[in-house]
Design a protein around this motif. Structure first.
Motif, short mmCIF file in Angstrom:
data_model
loop_
_atom_site.label_atom_id
_atom_site.label_comp_id
_atom_site.label_asym_id
_atom_site.label_seq_id
_atom_site.Cartn_x
_atom_site.Cartn_y
_atom_site.Cartn_z
N ALA A 360 3.52 30.35 43.62
CA ALA A 360 3.20 29.36 42.59
C ALA A 360 2.72 30.03 41.31
O ALA A 360 3.05 29.59 40.19
CB ALA A 360 2.14 28.39 43.10
N ALA A 361 1.96 31.11 41.45
CA ALA A 361 1.46 31.83 40.27
C ALA A 361 2.60 32.50 39.52
O ALA A 361 2.62 32.52 38.28
CB ALA A 361 0.42 32.86 40.69
N VAL A 362 3.58 33.05 40.24
CA VAL A 362 4.73 33.69 39.61
C VAL A 362 5.55 32.67 38.84
O VAL A 362 6.01 32.93 37.71
CB VAL A 362 5.60 34.41 40.66
N ILE A 363 5.72 31.50 39.42
CA ILE A 363 6.44 30.42 38.71
C ILE A 363 5.71 30.07 37.42
O ILE A 363 6.33 29.92 36.36
CB ILE A 363 6.57 29.18 39.63
N ASP A 364 4.38 29.95 37.49
CA ASP A 364 3.58 29.65 36.30
C ASP A 364 3.71 30.76 35.27
O ASP A 364 3.79 30.51 34.06
CB ASP A 364 2.11 29.45 36.68
N GLU A 378 8.74 39.88 32.53
CA GLU A 378 9.32 39.30 33.73
C GLU A 378 8.30 39.39 34.86
O GLU A 378 7.50 40.33 34.92
CB GLU A 378 10.61 40.02 34.12
N TYR A 379 8.37 38.42 35.78
CA TYR A 379 7.39 38.36 36.85
C TYR A 379 8.09 38.26 38.19
O TYR A 379 9.03 37.48 38.37
CB TYR A 379 6.43 37.19 36.61
N ILE A 380 7.62 39.08 39.13
CA ILE A 380 8.24 39.24 40.43
C ILE A 380 7.27 38.80 41.52
O ILE A 380 6.09 39.16 41.48
CB ILE A 380 8.65 40.70 40.67
N CYS A 381 7.78 38.03 42.48
CA CYS A 381 6.94 37.59 43.59
C CYS A 381 7.01 38.59 44.73
O CYS A 381 8.10 38.96 45.19
CB CYS A 381 7.39 36.21 44.08
N GLY A 382 5.87 39.06 45.18
CA GLY A 382 5.81 40.00 46.29
C GLY A 382 4.53 40.80 46.25
O GLY A 382 3.74 40.69 45.32
N LYS A 383 4.32 41.59 47.29
CA LYS A 383 3.16 42.46 47.33
C LYS A 383 3.45 43.71 46.51
O LYS A 383 4.49 44.35 46.72
CB LYS A 383 2.82 42.83 48.77
N SER A 384 2.54 44.07 45.63
CA SER A 384 2.78 45.19 44.73
C SER A 384 3.08 46.47 45.48
O SER A 384 3.96 47.25 45.08
CB SER A 384 1.55 45.40 43.83
N GLU A 385 2.38 46.70 46.60
CA GLU A 385 2.58 47.95 47.35
C GLU A 385 3.97 48.01 47.99
O GLU A 385 4.45 49.10 48.34
CB GLU A 385 1.50 48.11 48.42
N GLU A 386 4.64 46.85 48.11
CA GLU A 386 5.99 46.81 48.66
C GLU A 386 7.04 46.79 47.54
O GLU A 386 8.10 47.42 47.65
CB GLU A 386 6.16 45.60 49.56
N VAL A 387 6.75 46.04 46.48
CA VAL A 387 7.71 45.90 45.38
C VAL A 387 7.87 47.21 44.61
O VAL A 387 8.99 47.61 44.25
CB VAL A 387 7.28 44.78 44.42
N LEU A 388 6.76 47.90 44.34
CA LEU A 388 6.81 49.13 43.54
C LEU A 388 7.75 50.19 44.12
O LEU A 388 8.64 50.67 43.41
CB LEU A 388 5.40 49.71 43.36
N PRO A 389 7.61 50.59 45.38
CA PRO A 389 8.46 51.66 45.89
C PRO A 389 9.90 51.23 46.18
O PRO A 389 10.78 52.08 46.33
CB PRO A 389 7.75 52.09 47.18
N LYS A 390 10.16 49.93 46.26
CA LYS A 390 11.50 49.46 46.61
C LYS A 390 12.26 48.98 45.37
O LYS A 390 13.21 49.62 44.91
CB LYS A 390 11.41 48.34 47.66
N ARG A 391 11.85 47.90 44.80
CA ARG A 391 12.59 47.30 43.69
C ARG A 391 12.38 48.00 42.36
O ARG A 391 13.23 47.93 41.47
CB ARG A 391 12.22 45.82 43.56
N LEU A 392 11.23 48.66 42.21
CA LEU A 392 10.92 49.27 40.91
C LEU A 392 10.81 50.79 40.99
O LEU A 392 10.15 51.42 40.16
CB LEU A 392 9.61 48.68 40.37
N LYS A 393 11.46 51.39 41.97
CA LYS A 393 11.32 52.84 42.17
C LYS A 393 11.87 53.65 41.01
O LYS A 393 11.46 54.80 40.79
CB LYS A 393 11.98 53.26 43.47
N ASP A 394 12.80 53.08 40.25
CA ASP A 394 13.39 53.82 39.12
C ASP A 394 12.76 53.47 37.79
O ASP A 394 13.17 53.99 36.75
CB ASP A 394 14.90 53.54 39.05
N VAL A 395 11.76 52.57 37.80
CA VAL A 395 11.08 52.19 36.55
C VAL A 395 10.01 53.22 36.20
O VAL A 395 9.17 53.57 37.03
CB VAL A 395 10.45 50.79 36.69
#
Length: 479
Positions: A360-364, A378-395
């Motif tokens: 709900a917070a990400v939608i807001d 941009e805002y992504i829903c997920g746990k930061s410790e999981e999103v960072l190494p997977k979806r944002l590993k090249d950022v």
């Protein structure tokens, strides 16, 4: 040390619950009702292995910061535990808390903690009030119908209890909160509405939540019920309208506040969680809007929003300063909530990426970006410790902003942040102890603390917000 013994104790510190702290033969004694600087005659009421508790029998010498509480409920209500201390003393104490914990837990000894940034007017600052409602005693009248023999209570819990202190006036709440609480009380007693009893799960009305947008004057009332509807809802709305319309006008002679939203929140679950999943708009809009700086934020019944809008701008301005943005940076906003900090920084950064586990917070957050015409966030829903190494590993992030809950950052998140290897880390904390713990981990990972700024978001209470700026050490300066 034994129960009932009496000692002369100098109060040298305070706990976050407002109790004074002194020492007897090296043992800490927590003294209810004492403040820093008091010299008190104290009777011991509890003895443990490493500490004791006591109560003040008399004040031998009063602290220079001791004042008479301005709130008539100060002795009963558990909301404001620092009513007996002047504001200067509160700010100094909070600075000391941050400094002590950073040194003792975080090992930070070479950076000065700046004086706490306080308010010019440290009252009426809360834009959100949560009132538990407690029933009066019900009896049968001559017709056999249940009637209230004692008025219901709408207010705040007594310390360490679930007994509600009925508060008609609160020094830290915005005026609409008081007005709507009085309207709901009148409605409950007039219409004989049942009140929820957590002991047996019976009764209808549980909580009243009031959200007040300081910049726009819009007000939202949320009634939390153990059911699906309220009887004679139109009468409730009428009483609420009358209460808001009766509030004082602004300096221009126009209304200061407007009732824009009345919402029913359905919570049929037993337990202490206040809000349920479903919201029904009874009158007006499903949201209200507020403004911070040049940004407009949409506030829904369940969205998180800083409760002190005056100090929120102070806090966010300091975050921007510590981030040292030039317009070329990619910023990771972790534990971003509804995106307020990241969006506040967006005009000075190249790109904002926010991560938040609450859907709900990400939608807001994404909606607030659209409302403000911000296209670089941009805002992504997920746990930061999981999103960072997977979806944002090249950022490649230049700045990481951390704004975790009171428990601090997840250990895996800190590890992920270190792998991102940002130039700067800006950590916003609501708990100095967990902040110090996390700072130590980041320090061991190659970052050093450069700036420490406490901000008083909650005057008269034992809470302090702290902003820390860390930069990457050279190999010779690595901790």
């Amino acid at each position: 040390m034994k129960l009932g013994e009496v000692y002369k104790i100098e109060i040298i510190d305070m706990g976050m619950e407002g109790e004074g702290i002194g020492k007897v033969d090296g043992m800490a004694v927590f003294v209810e009702g004492a403040i820093v600087g008091d010299l008190a005659e104290v009777e011991i009421t509890q003895v443990k292995k490493s500490f004791a508790r006591g109560k003040v029998l008399s004040l031998i010498q009063k602290s220079e910061h001791r004042i008479l509480p301005q709130c008539s409920y100060a002795e009963e209500c558990g909301g404001c535990t620092f009513q007996s201390m002047d504001y200067e003393g509160q700010l100094s104490l909070k600075q000391k808390w941050v400094s002590d914990r950073l040194q003792r837990i975080g090992g930070v000894t070479d950076v000065e903690v700046k004086p706490t940034l306080g308010m010019n007017e440290p009252y009426r600052y809360r834009n959100k009030a949560q009132f538990p409602i407690q029933a009066g005693r019900l009896v049968k009248n001559h017709e056999g119908k249940l009637r209230n023999n004692k008025p219901c209570s709408i207010g705040f819990y007594k310390p360490k209890t679930h007994d509600v202190v009925h508060c008609e006036h609160c020094m830290i709440q915005a005026e609409p909160a008081e007005a709507l609480a009085a309207a709901v009380k009148k409605y409950v007693e007039e219409q004989t509405v049942s009140v929820y009893d957590p002991k047996n799960g019976m009764g209808l009305l549980r909580h009243l939540i009031v959200k007040s947008a300081f910049a726009t004057g819009e007000v939202m009332a949320i009634l939390v019920v153990n059911g699906s509807h309220l009887k004679k809802e139109e009468r409730l709305i009428e009483l609420m309208d009358e209460a808001i319309n009766a509030l004082p006008l602004n300096e221009s002679g126009e209304p200061r506040w407007y009732l824009e939203s009345v919402v029913l929140n359905i919570n049929k679950n037993k337990g202490s969680q206040i809000l349920g999943k479903e919201c029904v708009t009874l009158a007006g809009k499903p949201t209200i809007t507020d403004q911070v700086g040049d940004l407009v934020f949409e506030i829904s019944p369940k969205s998180f929003y800083q409760v002190n809008p005056v100090q929120m701008k102070v806090l966010y301005d300091k975050v921007v300063e510590f981030a040292a943005l030039t317009g070329e940076e990619t910023v990771l906003d972790l534990y971003c909530g509804v995106g307020t900090i990241g969006l506040y920084c967006a005009s000075k950064a190249k790109r904002i990426i926010g991560i938040e586990s609450e859907k709900a917070a990400v939608i807001d957050a994404n909606r607030n970006a659209v409302i403000n015409g911000i296209v670089n966030a941009e805002y992504i829903c997920g746990k930061s410790e999981e999103v960072l190494p997977k979806r944002l590993k090249d950022v490649k992030a230049d700045v990481v902003i951390l704004d975790p809950p009171r428990v601090g950052c997840h250990a895996e998140l800190l590890e992920a942040v270190l792998k991102v290897d940002p130039k700067r880390i800006v950590y916003v904390s609501c708990d100095p102890a967990t902040l110090a713990r996390d700072i130590k981990v980041l320090g061991e990972g190659g970052y050093s603390v450069k700036e420490v700024q406490p901000v008083d978001m909650f005057p008269s209470t034992g809470h302090v917000e702290t902003i820390i700026m860390m930069t990457k050490c050279g190999s010779e300066g690595k901790k």
